[in-house]
Write a protein that holds these residues in place. Structure first.
Motif, PDB file in Angstrom:
ATOM      1  N   THR A   1      -5.462  -2.493  -5.629  1.00 26.70           N
ATOM      2  CA  THR A   1      -5.671  -2.566  -4.183  1.00 26.70           C
ATOM      3  C   THR A   1      -4.771  -1.544  -3.475  1.00 26.70           C
ATOM      4  N   VAL A   2      -5.000  -1.354  -2.184  1.00 27.97           N
ATOM      5  CA  VAL A   2      -4.283  -0.289  -1.462  1.00 27.97           C
ATOM      6  C   VAL A   2      -2.768  -0.551  -1.366  1.00 27.97           C
ATOM      7  N   ASP A   3      -2.333  -1.801  -1.626  1.00 24.74           N
ATOM      8  CA  ASP A   3      -0.893  -2.069  -1.652  1.00 24.74           C
ATOM      9  C   ASP A   3      -0.300  -1.778  -3.040  1.00 24.74           C
ATOM     10  N   ASP A   4      -1.085  -1.027  -3.849  1.00 18.91           N
ATOM     11  CA  ASP A   4      -0.677  -0.579  -5.189  1.00 18.91           C
ATOM     12  C   ASP A   4      -0.506  -1.710  -6.204  1.00 18.91           C
ATOM     13  N   LYS A   5      -1.042  -2.870  -5.905  1.00 20.90           N
ATOM     14  CA  LYS A   5      -0.996  -3.963  -6.896  1.00 20.90           C
ATOM     15  C   LYS A   5      -2.216  -3.847  -7.804  1.00 20.90           C
TER      16      LYS A   5
ATOM     17  N   LYS B   1      -8.407  -0.004  -3.760  1.00 23.96           N
ATOM     18  CA  LYS B   1      -8.134   1.430  -3.843  1.00 23.96           C
ATOM     19  C   LYS B   1      -9.040   2.052  -4.918  1.00 23.96           C
TER      20      LYS B   1
ATOM     21  N   GLU C   1      -6.760  -7.514   0.614  1.00 24.44           N
ATOM     22  CA  GLU C   1      -6.465  -6.077   0.689  1.00 24.44           C
ATOM     23  C   GLU C   1      -7.713  -5.271   0.361  1.00 24.44           C
TER      24      GLU C   1
END
Ligand SMILES: Cc1cc2nc3c(=O)[nH]c(=O)nc-3n(C[C@H](O)[C@H](O)[C@H](O)COP(=O)(O)OP(=O)(O)OC[C@H]3O[C@@H](n4cnc5c(N)ncnc54)[C@H](O)[C@@H]3O)c2cc1C
Ligand SMILES: NC(=O)c1ccc[n+]([C@@H]2O[C@H](COP(=O)([O-])OP(=O)(O)OC[C@H]3O[C@@H](n4cnc5c(N)ncnc54)[C@H](OP(=O)(O)O)[C@@H]3O)[C@@H](O)[C@H]2O)c1
Length: 610
Positions: free
Chosen positions: A404-408, A395, A392
């Motif tokens: 990361t951009v998947d909010d993890k 972020k 990913e």
């Protein structure tokens, strides 16, 4: 009897026209005028240049200024875990200094550093090298034809255990000196200006942040002789984030994997990872073991390497095949398709425990569009329990880890930025040529050079590994050697012909630029893929590579086209034959000289019998 300017006089002697402005100088034709050459950088380029200038230029005053506290350039600076050669070690050595003792097919970084130190010692270059001397400004003086340089040097009291001082990133402990040069040669590297990635929050992270090219962990003394293993001794329970999937990250991940608690490898792009195009040699050395990805030379191998003929054959075979890879980098060449199939098969095999990674990692773009790295152990390490492959985009970096951009969010103790270098060829110091033009300005919107080694408006300056002189397949070292030969030849021309300046014509630079534009669409390097060859962009000009093969580059440099240059004489009042001197050679003048030197064996060219 008459001459161009004269008529025959009454007593049989020629009387010469009073208009003849030629003033016979007092020097002999081969009386070498003093030349002051300054080399910047003591990596491979500066070292080769130092050796060749000393060997070939008489009456030479030579100084090599090196910003770091040691010689070696890339191999002095980079000390990260797993650092190793990415082409066979036997191809990553100088033509004139062969090492029969390489430990492995891809030798570790410290061994290359030790090799460079041995070369400096063997050719007695040490006294010419001034360490911790950083060029900060240089300007060409049109009146004298000399370069004026400002060098920031460490004072005697400098504490070289301080990393800032070691890297010259502080003013403390430094003073400026001014020097001049008739010829300036820069060997400052194309991968020497490392940079932090532009990621939000990087400065807020409360653990340790390290760049691959500045491996300062705070453990060991991180000096040149420190083993990287000693710099990570306390990392056994640490969670490490490694950003990137370039050559540096690919070496760092497998080296760290057994020594840390976890590794999260943040990979936003795709890349080919496989043994290089000379894989067959590796497999042969390993007795046909197809799974081999490096090979340790045995004592028996090294004994065989002491036989000069055997060694030469071995090296030539490797290097010949390495150069043969060029064809695979041409668009539409069947070798490209073949390489893609083999590499894909190998990658899938190595990732068989976590096959989903292959889907993320195997590119659509051609093999070699980005720099290939053999990456021994990288894919295998991704399959280990304690390694997480994170495909990913990042972020932001938080005080405790990476989101990361998947909010993890992943909690981390250390972040390693294996995120590369500034490859724009914009220099972090002032470089001013004729008419006050700044090099960085002239290099907008992209660097424009003549064969990568000279620039119009910047007389008496040559460089190694400048723009458009890297190769995607082949050894950089033979290119560096030939670039140095070229610069030495130009210096000898200045000296012999008593010239003040040599400067490449702008139209020759324009023509080379047009050549580049036509060449790259024919190669895989011009394809869409993010690469430092294109200043880290997916699309755009290829600014780092030579437009052709490695062999093509060395042929191109073999016979300088001197007609592509403008010249200024040292003595503008005299004509072009000023350099002929007084009609004598030194041997004519000095009693007891060898006056039949042209009969010595090295001078006599005996033709073969055809
Ligand atoms: C991690 C890494 C691994 C690599 N591995 C390979 C490989 O396996 N095979 C391969 O072919 N290539 C490899 N390369 C490319 C490598 O950079 C070249 O092969 C080669 O080492 C370049 O030598 P150089 O002397 O031109 O530049 P460098 O080695 O970069 O040396 C440049 C020197 O100039 C000095 N300098 C710069 N600016 C100044 C200044 N203003 N004043 C004074 N001194 C200055 C620097 O301090 C440095 O010591 C690698 C590069 C990196 C970063
Ligand atoms: N002997 C060797 O094996 C060896 C070792 C190291 C270096 N080298 C030489 O040095 C060159 C540079 O290698 P390198 O690995 O240091 O640099 P690189 O090839 O430029 O790789 C940098 C990596 O960092 C990633 N990256 C950069 N900024 C990022 C960001 N903001 N967010 C996420 N990822 C980011 C890039 O992503 P993308 O993948 O999306 O581009 C890339 O994967 C090599 O190509 C090679 O020529 C050789």
């Amino acid at each position: 009897m008459s001459s161009v300017n004269g008529t025959s006089g009454l007593n049989g002697h020629t009387t010469y026209s009073p208009e003849n402005k030629y003033k016979l100088p007092s020097f002999c034709i081969d009386e070498a005028r003093p030349m002051k050459v300054v080399i910047i950088g003591a990596g491979y380029s500066g070292i080769v240049a130092g050796i060749r200038f000393l060997q070939r230029v008489k009456n030479l005053e030579l100084t090599i200024y090196e910003a770091n506290a040691g010689i070696g350039g890339t191999w002095f600076v980079n000390r990260y875990p797993g650092l190793a050669c990415d082409i066979p070690s036997h191809c990553y050595q100088l033509t004139f200094a062969e090492n029969p003792d390489w430990s492995s097919f891809y030798a570790p970084g410290p061994e290359i550093q030790a090799y460079l130190e041995s070369v400096v010692e063997k050719f007695h270059l040490g006294p010419y090298i001034k360490l911790q001397h950083r060029l900060t400004r240089t300007q060409y003086d049109e009146k004298t034809g000399k370069w004026h340089l400002t060098i920031k040097r460490a004072t005697a009291s400098t504490d070289s255990s301080n990393p800032q001082i070691r890297q010259g990133t502080t003013q403390d402990g430094y003073e400026d000196i001014e020097v001049t040069a008739d010829v300036l040669f820069t060997g400052i590297g194309s991968l020497s200006r490392w940079q932090w990635p532009e990621i939000e929050g990087l400065e807020t992270f409360q653990g340790k942040v390290i760049h691959s090219a500045q491996w300062e962990t705070g453990e060991g003394d991180s000096g040149a002789k420190t083993k990287w293993e000693d710099t990570v001794k306390s990392w056994g329970e640490k969670k490490i984030g490694v950003i990137g999937v370039g050559s540096s990250a690919i070496q760092i991940v497998p080296a760290l994997q057994p020594r840390v608690k976890t590794i999260s490898n943040f990979v936003r792009g795709k890349t080919w990872v496989s043994a290089s195009f000379v894989r067959e040699h590796l497999v042969t050395l390993a007795n046909g073991d197809e799974s081999v990805d490096n090979y340790t030379f045995t004592d028996k191998d090294k004994k065989k390497f002491r036989d000069k003929e055997y060694y030469r054959e071995f090296r030539r075979g490797l290097e010949s095949d390495l150069n043969g890879a060029h064809l695979a980098t041409l668009r539409g060449n069947p070798l490209q398709q073949g390489a893609r199939e083999i590499f894909e098969k190998i990658m899938r095999q190595k990732l068989s425990k976590k096959p989903w990674i292959a889907e993320h990692l195997i590119p659509d773009f051609s093999v070699a569009c980005r720099r290939l790295t053999p990456g021994p152990g990288y894919l295998e390490s991704l399959c280990e329990e304690n390694v997480e492959f994170v495909p990913e985009n990042i972020k932001r970096i938080t005080p405790t880890g990476i989101e990361t951009v998947d909010d993890k969010h992943r909690d981390l103790d250390v972040i390693v930025c294996a995120t590369g270098f500034d490859t724009s060829y914009k220099l972090p110091f002032t470089f001013i040529g004729r008419n006050g033009i700044e090099l960085n300005k002239q290099f907008e919107p992209h660097p424009r050079t003549y064969l990568g080694i000279a620039v119009d408006g910047f007389p008496n300056w040559f460089s190694a590994l400048g723009p458009n002189t890297g190769v995607g397949a082949g050894s950089l070292l033979i290119i560096i050697e030939r670039q140095v030969d070229y610069a030495v030849a130009a210096t000898l021309k200045l000296q012999r012909e008593r010239l003040k300046s040599i400067e490449v014509k702008k139209e020759a630079v324009d023509d080379f630029d047009a050549y580049l534009e036509s060449f790259f669409p024919t190669s895989v390097f011009g394809e869409k893929c993010r690469s430092w060859y294109k200043v880290g962009k997916e699309e755009g000009r290829v600014v780092s590579l030579w437009p052709g093969s490695c062999l093509h580059c060395i042929k191109a440099l073999e016979h300088p086209r001197w007609e592509d240059y403008d010249y200024e004489p040292l003595d503008p009042d005299n004509n072009r034959f000023f350099w002929l001197g007084n009609g004598n050679t030194l041997a004519d003048k000095i009693p007891g000289s060898d006056r039949s030197w042209y009969l010595s064996p090295e001078e006599v060219d005996i033709p073969g019998l055809y």
